[in-house]
Each structure stands twice: as C-alpha cells, then as structure tokens.
Scaffold this motif. Sequence first.
Motif, mmCIF file in Angstrom:
data_model
loop_
_atom_site.group_PDB
_atom_site.id
_atom_site.type_symbol
_atom_site.label_atom_id
_atom_site.label_comp_id
_atom_site.label_asym_id
_atom_site.label_seq_id
_atom_site.Cartn_x
_atom_site.Cartn_y
_atom_site.Cartn_z
ATOM 1 N N GLN B 127 0.829 -1.211 0.000
ATOM 2 C CA GLN B 127 0.000 0.000 0.000
ATOM 3 C C GLN B 127 0.857 1.252 0.000
ATOM 4 O OE1 GLN B 127 -2.629 -0.703 3.417
ATOM 5 N NE2 GLN B 127 -4.255 -0.961 1.922
ATOM 6 N N LEU B 132 -1.835 3.098 -2.322
ATOM 7 C CA LEU B 132 -3.177 2.513 -2.408
ATOM 8 C C LEU B 132 -3.734 2.299 -1.001
ATOM 9 C CD1 LEU B 132 -2.427 -0.274 -5.033
ATOM 10 C CD2 LEU B 132 -4.057 1.569 -5.393
ATOM 11 N N VAL B 134 -6.013 1.628 1.938
ATOM 12 C CA VAL B 134 -7.336 1.101 2.259
ATOM 13 C C VAL B 134 -7.246 0.534 3.667
ATOM 14 C CG1 VAL B 134 -9.149 -0.515 1.611
ATOM 15 C CG2 VAL B 134 -7.552 0.246 -0.127
ATOM 16 N N THR B 147 -12.974 2.075 -3.713
ATOM 17 C CA THR B 147 -12.092 1.422 -2.768
ATOM 18 C C THR B 147 -12.051 -0.079 -3.040
ATOM 19 O OG1 THR B 147 -12.960 3.064 -1.260
ATOM 20 C CG2 THR B 147 -11.513 1.409 -0.334
ATOM 21 N N GLN B 149 -12.336 -1.421 -5.819
ATOM 22 C CA GLN B 149 -11.471 -1.558 -6.978
ATOM 23 C C GLN B 149 -10.009 -1.617 -6.545
ATOM 24 O OE1 GLN B 149 -12.993 -0.800 -10.367
ATOM 25 N NE2 GLN B 149 -11.290 -2.155 -10.775
ATOM 26 N N LYS B 150 -9.644 -0.730 -5.616
ATOM 27 C CA LYS B 150 -8.272 -0.715 -5.110
ATOM 28 C C LYS B 150 -7.933 -2.054 -4.485
ATOM 29 C CE LYS B 150 -7.818 4.061 -3.621
ATOM 30 N NZ LYS B 150 -7.793 4.865 -2.401
ATOM 31 N N ILE B 153 -6.974 -4.477 -7.004
ATOM 32 C CA ILE B 153 -5.618 -4.249 -7.506
ATOM 33 C C ILE B 153 -4.602 -4.764 -6.496
ATOM 34 C CG2 ILE B 153 -3.944 -2.458 -8.115
ATOM 35 C CD1 ILE B 153 -6.285 -0.845 -9.253
ATOM 36 N N GLU B 177 -11.783 9.543 -7.653
ATOM 37 C CA GLU B 177 -11.210 8.206 -7.532
ATOM 38 C C GLU B 177 -10.393 7.845 -8.767
ATOM 39 O OE1 GLU B 177 -14.472 5.899 -4.700
ATOM 40 O OE2 GLU B 177 -14.902 6.128 -6.826
ATOM 41 N N ASP B 180 -7.032 9.420 -8.440
ATOM 42 C CA ASP B 180 -6.196 8.655 -7.505
ATOM 43 C C ASP B 180 -5.652 7.398 -8.158
ATOM 44 O OD1 ASP B 180 -6.691 10.492 -5.619
ATOM 45 O OD2 ASP B 180 -8.125 9.276 -4.459
ATOM 46 N N LEU B 181 -6.556 6.725 -8.868
ATOM 47 C CA LEU B 181 -6.145 5.487 -9.524
ATOM 48 C C LEU B 181 -5.006 5.763 -10.497
ATOM 49 C CD1 LEU B 181 -6.656 2.460 -10.170
ATOM 50 C CD2 LEU B 181 -8.182 3.235 -11.975
ATOM 51 N N SER B 184 -1.758 6.202 -8.808
ATOM 52 C CA SER B 184 -1.198 4.916 -8.403
ATOM 53 C C SER B 184 -0.611 4.169 -9.596
ATOM 54 C CB SER B 184 -2.279 4.037 -7.763
ATOM 55 O OG SER B 184 -2.808 4.667 -6.638
#
Lengths: 343, 517
Positions: B127, B132, B134, B147, B149-150, B153, B177, B180-181, B184
């Motif tokens: 993370q 990422l 969470v 989230t 989705q994260k 991943i 989001e 953010d994705l 990452s």
Amino acid sequence: MTIMAKSKPTILNTLIPYVAAILIALAAVGVFIALMGFDVLKAYYTILFTSFRTPNGFIQTLLKFIPLVLQAYAFTVPLAAGKFNIGGEGQLIVGAIGAAAVGILLPDLPPLLLIPLVLLGGIVAGALWGFIPGWLLYKFNINEILTTVLLNFVSFALINYVATGPWRDPAAGHPTTIPIGRGGYLPLLVDNPPLHAGIIIALLVAVAVYFYTTRSTAGYELVATGANPRAAGVFGINVKYMFVLSIVIAGGIGGLSGAIEVSGVQHRLIEGLQHNFLVLGLIIGLIAKGNNMAVPFVAFFIAVLEVGASAMQRTLMIPVEMVFIVEALVLLFVLLSDVVRRK
Amino acid sequence: MADTPILVMKGIRKTFDKSVALDDVSFELNAREIHGLLGGNGAGKTTLMNILYGLYKKDSGEISLHEKKINISSPRDALHKHIGMVHQHFLQITSFTVLENIVLGTEIHNKYSMDLSVEATKIQALQNRFNLAVDLNISIGDLPMGTRQKVEILKALYRGAEILILDEPTTNLTPQEVDDLFKSLRVMVDQDLSIVFITHKLREVLSVCDRISVLRNGRNVVTLKRDEANEEAFVRGMVGDEMDIQNSVIFSRGKSGQIGAEHIRAEVCLHLDQVQLASQGSVPRLKDISFKLRHGEILGIAGVAGNGQRDLAEVILGITLPTGGKVELDAKDILAMPTNQRLESGIAYIPEDRLLDGFLPKASVAHNLILGFHRKAPYSSGGFINWNTVHRTAAELIKTYNIKTSGPSDVGGNLSGGNIQRVLIARAFSKPANLLVAHNPTRGLDIPSMDFVYSRILEEKKKGLATLLISEDLDELLLLCDRIAVLYRGELVGTLDRSKFEKYEIGRMMSGYRAEE
Ligand SMILES: Nc1ncnc2c1ncn2[C@@H]1O[C@H](COP(=O)(O)OP(=O)(O)OP(=O)(O)O)[C@@H](O)[C@H]1O
Ligand SMILES: [Mg+2]
C-alpha cells in the motif's frame, strides 16, 4: 443449469460428453469387476440389456422409472428457482401416508372416485410436507437444505407410527398397514407381468413440468428467480413466494410418487417403501443438470441400470453396488465435462 | 522507456461455438508502460485479456513473455508468471474484511490460528509503495466501489503481479477516484510494472496511457503512441464509419443552448414529497427528498456515488419502502403499489448494477428482454408466455439496439459487459413508459452506443417521457438535463436550471455546499 437457454450447440454436441461419461464409467467399473474375477462382458451385457431382452425386463424398468422420474422432478423444479429440495424422500413417505389414509378410511368407494382421491391424498400430504420448509424459509430464512433433510427423518418416525398404529396389519411381520380399499388400486395396463397405470401419470407429470417451466408465466418467474433472485425482485417478481411455491410443487410431486407406490405397487403402507429413490432422484436431476427435458431420459437410463444391476446380482453374483458406482461415476464425469468445456 | 516488448501476443484467434471473437489479433506490451486497449462493445477486449490470464484457451496464436514462448493454462499459472487481472465485473465476498478478501486463496503463514498479521504487514508495504491506502479491517460490503477496486488491484499485486490487466477499472469510479487510480498507476509503472488498461473513455486514455491499441470486431486496427493520437482518430478506429459524428448527440449538442425545453409539459409525472428513508445507523439514507418531475422533462441527479442514489431509485420503484413522505405518479399515490404494478403502470427502470440488479446471466437473452413485462400482453396471455412473440420482439430489439449476440436464445452470460448494458437499455425502451428511472445508463457503453442511448432519451422526451437521470457522469448530465439536482448524504442540496449549469458550482454542491438560490 441449461433449462433457461438453448445455446447454440446441437443435440449431438450435448450428447457427446454424456456418452463419453457413460463409457468411461463403465470402463472404470469393468476394471473392478475383472479384478474381482467376474466375466466383464457378460456383466456389461446384463447391465445394459436386461431391460430390453424380455417383456418382463422392460416392465420392471418402467416400474422403476416411475418413482425415479418423480423424485428427480421433486429435486429439479425447486432447483430451477435456485432452491435445493433434498426432502423428496420425506415427501414420498408422507404422500404415501396420505394416500393410504384416504384408501383405508374410504374403502368402499368405487374406483372412479377412490383412485383420484387416493392420488390427491398423496399430493396434498406431500405438498403440505413441502410447505413446512417453504414457510420456514419464507418467514425465518432458514436454509431449505437443512429443513428438508431433517423432515425426512421426521417422516421415518411418522410412517413407523402409522404402520404400527391402529391401522396395523397384525398378520404382517414388518410395520405394515391393512390394505386400502380395492377401488383405490391403480388399474393395470398389462396384466402379466403387471404394469400399473402409474407410468401414464408419470409421463403426464413430465409433460406438465415441461410446459410449466418453459411455457407458463409462473414458470418464467421460477426460472428468473433461479437465474438471479435480486434482479427478479427488482423487476417485480415476488421471489420469496416463488421459493415457497417451488418447494410446495416439489412436495406435491414427491407425494404423488408415494401415492403411486401405495395405490399401484403395495396397495398398503409399508415401512421402507421409499427404497433409495431419493438418492437416485438427486443423481438423475444432477446428471440432467436440472434440465427438465432431459430428466425422463436420464431417469429411464438409470432405471435400466438398476434393473440390470439386480439381474447381474441374481445371475452373476456381482454385487449391485457396482452399478451404484457406475451411476456416481457418470455423474462425476458429466460434471467434469462441464468444467473442461467452459474454457 | 525501453521499447523492447516484454510480452507479445501474436496471431491470436478465439471462437465461441461458431462466432469468431478474436481473429488474428496481435498485442505487444512494453516494459514500464501503460497500454490502453480500446474498442467497441463486444470487440473482444475482455476475451483477449482473459486468454492472457489463462481463463480462456486460445484456438491458435502464440504468447511470449520475455522473449520466451509460454503457455498459460489457468489464472493460477498466469499469476505464477506474474500476470494479474482485475475483472470488469469482479467478485468479492462482501461479509469478509478487506484483508481476508486479499489473502483468500493464497498460502497463509499461520494457517491454523488464522492470525493474518504477517500478511497484513506485507500488504501494508504494498500500500505504501503504490499509494493505495485502504483500511484492511473493514468488511468489503461497506466500502464504495472505488475502494473495492483498489482492493482488487492490491489482490493482484499481493499475488506477485508485474503485468497488471485492468478491465474497465474506471466505469464505477468518481472523477476523484479516477485521479487517484491514475496516480497509483503511474507509481506502479515507475516501479517496473506494466499495465494494460481497458476503457471506453478517450479522455482517460489520452491522459494516462503511453500507447494505445484499438480493436474492432475481433481484429486489430491500430496501435498508436499517445502523442500521435487524437480523439477523432480513435473514434474512427473503433467504429469505422458506422457513426455519423456530425449528427451525434455527443459531438453536436455539447454546449449549445437548445435543449428541447419546449417539450416540457405542465403535467407533473413524478412527485416526491418529503421522502424519508431511515437507516439503522444515525445517518438517514434519504432525508426530506422533494421534487416534481414533469412530462417531457429530464431531471438529473448528480452526486458522488454512494450518497443515496440507489435508495432514491429503489424508493421510486417500490423496491425499498420509504419511512416517511409521499410518492405520486401522475397525481396518484403509489406508495402502496408493489413493484410489478409500478412497472406495469409505466415506470421503466435501468438499475445501476447491471449484473446484480438487472440481469439474468443464466437465462437467455429473450428471457432478459422481457423481465418485468413478462406478465402482460403481448408477451403473456392466459398464464402462458407467447414465446413466438417474445422471440420475434427480442430479435427486433437485438437488431435495433445493436446487441452483439448469436440470437434471442443465446445465454445472457455470454454477452460482453457493454452488450449486457444494451439489453437493459433495450428492455427499458421496449414498452411505452411515462417515467424512466435511469441510473448510470451508459456505464460501460462505447461511444456510438452512448450516443444512441442519448438520442433515444431525447426522442422519448419529445413524446412526453419524464426522465430521472441519476448519473455520476457529470458530462452526461450537463449534456442532457433540463435541471440538475445534487444529492449529498441522502439530501438534495440544491437544484440548478440548465441556464445556470456550471460544472464548478455543481462540483462544489457534490461535496456538500448548498446552492445559493
Ligand atoms: N463465454 C462466452 N461464450 C460465448 N461468447 C462469448 C463468451 N465470452 C465472450 N463472448 C463473445 O465474444 C465477443 C467479445 O466479447 P468481449 O467480452 O471480449 O467484448 P469486450 O470488447 O470486452 O466488450 P465490452 O466493452 O462490452 O466489455 C462478444 O460478442 C461476446 O458475445
Ligand atoms: Mg469487456
């Protein structure tokens, strides 16, 4: 489960895995039979052809077919809605009790009245027996697998109670009731060897189930519920009601199979009349992958094996269990072929 | 950036029964690149990546990894070769925690005590490395889509993926989001990963991808570097000459003033008055929702996902019962009406979660197309379904809505994601309706299909259809709506007329600021 949609592959394509599964299963069991020192070819011949060599063999097969196909439907109809009814046995027993009760209480009615009443007694009793798990599911969300299995055990106690109670036949050495009125006997289609009219009823049920699940609006809702209960609910189908309905219908069919055992075969209630029909019914339903069209054919095939198995034990002294292994292996291979084909 | 491909797929062909999903497709992935994969619905993007992930067996063609020919027999095998995939419709166990979902099916250090602290430490390292964050101890069901989705991943990374395939990862995400994705993803490629990114959104492709490949009808069209690319080239590549770009809603309606306000009628179609939906917790799911929606009007509901949109739709459909307030359809109180009657009295519904709420994957396409209408003529009479009529209508709908399938009896689950969405759209428009409740109706659709949906909505608007368009896609709302109301934590924080539409203002309202009226 492929009831809902005919995908493109032809009938031939669908049959290939079945034929392959049967061949592999027979081959596997052949190895055991050979290792046990029996004549494999003779065993195969007996298993597969006893049903077709003599009229007696064929009629035996049809008689086996009747309870098997009904038990299979008692499993596949709720399966279409995504529910597992493992209570076909209890529904058969309670149906038999209901049928016997009608036949014993109204012994003097003429056949025209008594036969339908006996059958109806079985259907209603079975349906009520199916309603219990249905209601528990509806009201308290109790898993139907659990309740239907447990109710089988309750039904064992129930039949024991009835068959040793006031209607007991004192002359019999086994828990058995006195016979039902003569008017309640199912008529014979063939006298010798005897074939009772239950076969017609079973075929009618097959047709009715087929039309119900594929053509009727309620059947559509059943299938939709099984395919995705959430989406079905969002689009206005009362899925909980469908769950209950499916198990009640199954109970009715299971009860009918009990009534036919009473009015066609035993003419009385006998403890143990359910044989191993439930397990075979489940195997049939699973081999057919829930497809109601395929159920009668699979049921017939299993009936052939069963009749062949008894003949094999009689004439060759090979234990019937061998055939049970064949049946289980066919199921296994049919399910495996699905996994392989998904790629 | 090293330009030697680490992964090469060559001459890939895949057929399902007799239909060809992929025909002689080639694909190359370089080290440390984000490679976009574009294409219309049913073009074969998911199928191609499923082959790479070992879910499908290719009919012919070859795959090489680091210049060695390989054979991928299963997802396990793919992961072993450091190829991971996050699916378009992924499955998670909602009652499990994030941590449990991530480690599910992997070797666990303290197998018998199920003490997952070793695993948790490892995941935390990932993370931090990839940005990422969470919370690992929340159960998945309580998390918003972005989230979750994260988590997917992380799951792939935890299993050692170095090549990461993301199948339409942004369809369920809010713009925030998505940003953010993308951040990452950048971190990942900077740390030597390579990413395949499937999407329908050109803007995303142009902003994050290094190279882009386009598929059309199971064939390669082009592969372009980002700086060689532009939107129109992609649209052309994806759809060929099928789409009339000049006359499309998307490319022409844009900012222009004309919105069809003249079609709005005086009669109110849907009236919500002080609708409440209490929850077990302290925050109500819906609070004091009041609005009037007229015939011929399109009212948009904007908001960040998870602010009560779904509850609002379900209250109108009668799937959830409000704990207070009134719901009227054409001046008739419908609170006591069950869902099936609401559908029959002219409410059409396109639910948000197509697979969960709107589709029967195990049933046929025909079954799916009549769901909800199955009790009424012409589909049904006297307790029986008229399958002839159903199949005929289904065949027509398949044609009109361009659903890519072998026919009405095809199994629904065989359809591609976008084609499933087309089924939902076709169903909603297949019967005359007074009110359309559409929740993210164009999610996962390619641009021509999106355009088609918009033009259908506008056509019906002319005939007097009232549309409640609940969408997380602000561009979509700005394009179509006569008014936009913003939903924030179960409350409507303001409503804007088309003349006052302003992206920035709506964005502010979406984070809870009330409009100055
Ligand atoms: N398991 C399957 N059985 C039969 N056909 C399939 C199967 N999976 C995919 N197809 C077909 O292959 C084609 C390509 O589907 P695929 O899912 O790869 O499309 P896609 O490019 O991912 O589209 P979308 O953008 O809609 O997700 C479609 O026509 C689909 O119907
Ligand atoms: Mg796809």
